[in-house]
Design a protein around this motif. Structure first.
Motif, PDB file in Angstrom:
ATOM      1  N   UNK A  60       0.832  -1.207   0.000  1.00 51.05           N
ATOM      2  CA  UNK A  60       0.000   0.000   0.000  1.00 51.05           C
ATOM      3  C   UNK A  60       0.871   1.264   0.000  1.00 51.05           C
ATOM      4  N   UNK A  61       1.944   1.253   0.762  1.00 51.93           N
ATOM      5  CA  UNK A  61       2.798   2.441   0.782  1.00 51.93           C
ATOM      6  C   UNK A  61       3.428   2.685  -0.587  1.00 51.93           C
ATOM      7  N   UNK A  62       3.823   1.619  -1.290  1.00 49.08           N
ATOM      8  CA  UNK A  62       4.392   1.779  -2.646  1.00 49.08           C
ATOM      9  C   UNK A  62       3.338   2.287  -3.627  1.00 49.08           C
ATOM     10  N   UNK A  63       2.132   1.744  -3.546  1.00 50.09           N
ATOM     11  CA  UNK A  63       1.056   2.207  -4.435  1.00 50.09           C
ATOM     12  C   UNK A  63       0.714   3.656  -4.136  1.00 50.09           C
ATOM     13  N   UNK A  64       0.646   3.996  -2.863  1.00 57.40           N
ATOM     14  CA  UNK A  64       0.336   5.368  -2.468  1.00 57.40           C
ATOM     15  C   UNK A  64       1.423   6.329  -2.951  1.00 57.40           C
ATOM     16  N   UNK A  65       2.677   5.944  -2.821  1.00 55.65           N
ATOM     17  CA  UNK A  65       3.787   6.782  -3.286  1.00 55.65           C
ATOM     18  C   UNK A  65       3.709   6.974  -4.808  1.00 55.65           C
ATOM     19  N   UNK A  66       3.349   5.932  -5.520  1.00 54.72           N
ATOM     20  CA  UNK A  66       3.231   6.023  -6.978  1.00 54.72           C
ATOM     21  C   UNK A  66       2.076   6.952  -7.367  1.00 54.72           C
ATOM     22  N   UNK A  67       0.956   6.866  -6.655  1.00 55.72           N
ATOM     23  CA  UNK A  67      -0.201   7.701  -6.985  1.00 55.72           C
ATOM     24  C   UNK A  67       0.049   9.174  -6.679  1.00 55.72           C
ATOM     25  N   UNK A  68       0.764   9.461  -5.613  1.00 58.48           N
ATOM     26  CA  UNK A  68       1.005  10.862  -5.255  1.00 58.48           C
ATOM     27  C   UNK A  68       2.104  11.495  -6.105  1.00 58.48           C
ATOM     28  N   UNK A  69       2.961  10.715  -6.721  1.00 58.04           N
ATOM     29  CA  UNK A  69       4.030  11.265  -7.552  1.00 58.04           C
ATOM     30  C   UNK A  69       3.607  11.482  -9.006  1.00 58.04           C
ATOM     31  N   UNK A  70       2.354  11.250  -9.332  1.00 57.87           N
ATOM     32  CA  UNK A  70       1.898  11.418 -10.699  1.00 57.87           C
ATOM     33  C   UNK A  70       1.587  12.870 -11.039  1.00 57.87           C
ATOM     34  N   UNK A  71       1.678  13.762 -10.095  1.00 59.98           N
ATOM     35  CA  UNK A  71       1.460  15.179 -10.344  1.00 59.98           C
ATOM     36  C   UNK A  71       0.011  15.610 -10.199  1.00 59.98           C
ATOM     37  N   UNK A  72      -0.834  14.753  -9.683  1.00 61.42           N
ATOM     38  CA  UNK A  72      -2.225  15.153  -9.486  1.00 61.42           C
ATOM     39  C   UNK A  72      -2.328  16.056  -8.272  1.00 61.42           C
ATOM     40  N   UNK A  73      -3.378  16.894  -8.266  1.00 62.70           N
ATOM     41  CA  UNK A  73      -3.554  17.831  -7.159  1.00 62.70           C
ATOM     42  C   UNK A  73      -3.946  17.115  -5.866  1.00 62.70           C
TER      43      UNK A  73
END
Length: 153
Positions: A60-73
């Motif tokens: 979950x932490x890896x998925x969360x890190x990937x989702x937050x680094x995509x540049x979305x607000x």
């Protein structure tokens, strides 16, 4: 008579098997100081659950890190919560409606608590109020019905 005893014996053996199936976990384990210690290892249920929780947390932490680094607000979970959340105007409208209903309920409660019951009237002969006669006279037996003409509409 013998068949009755056979039935009783069959029923007793069946009920014995049911009890052994239900409470079989207590049947063959010795208790007390002579009981051997239970063997515990890393394959027991608690360790499996803990290992699954740790792997899930890391994933979950890896998925969360990937989702937050995509540049979305906003984080996808935040967007999901905001999508299904009530707006402030809707919440204010519901709160005002609830306040109005609470005030109406308080006024009704005050009205009904101030009400008094009508006085009870003690009747001397309460059986006069019933449909039947107090003296067990059949209804209509003391009145002549000869001149009565039935009318049907």
């Amino acid at each position: 008579m013998a068949s009755l005893f056979n039935r009783a014996a069959i029923t007793a053996s069946r009920s014995g098997r049911i009890v052994q199936k239900r409470f079989g976990s207590h049947a063959h384990h010795p208790t007390g100081p002579e009981a051997p210690p239970t063997q515990e290892g890393f394959t027991s249920g608690g360790f499996k659950l803990a290992l699954t929780a740790v792997v899930g947390f890391v994933a979950w932490s890896r998925i969360d890190e990937h989702l937050t680094n995509q540049g979305e607000e906003k984080h996808p979970i935040t967007r999901y919560i905001e999508y299904y959340m009530r707006s402030e105007k809707e919440s204010a409208r519901l709160n005002e409606q609830h306040i109005v209903l609470a005030q109406q309920a308080a006024e009704e409660r005050k009205f009904y608590s101030a009400a008094t019951l009508p006085p009870k009237v003690q009747l001397r002969y309460p059986d006069l109020m019933s449909n039947a006669s107090g003296k067990c006279i059949q209804v209509g037996s003391n009145v002549s019905t000869e001149g009565v003409a039935p009318k049907f509409h």
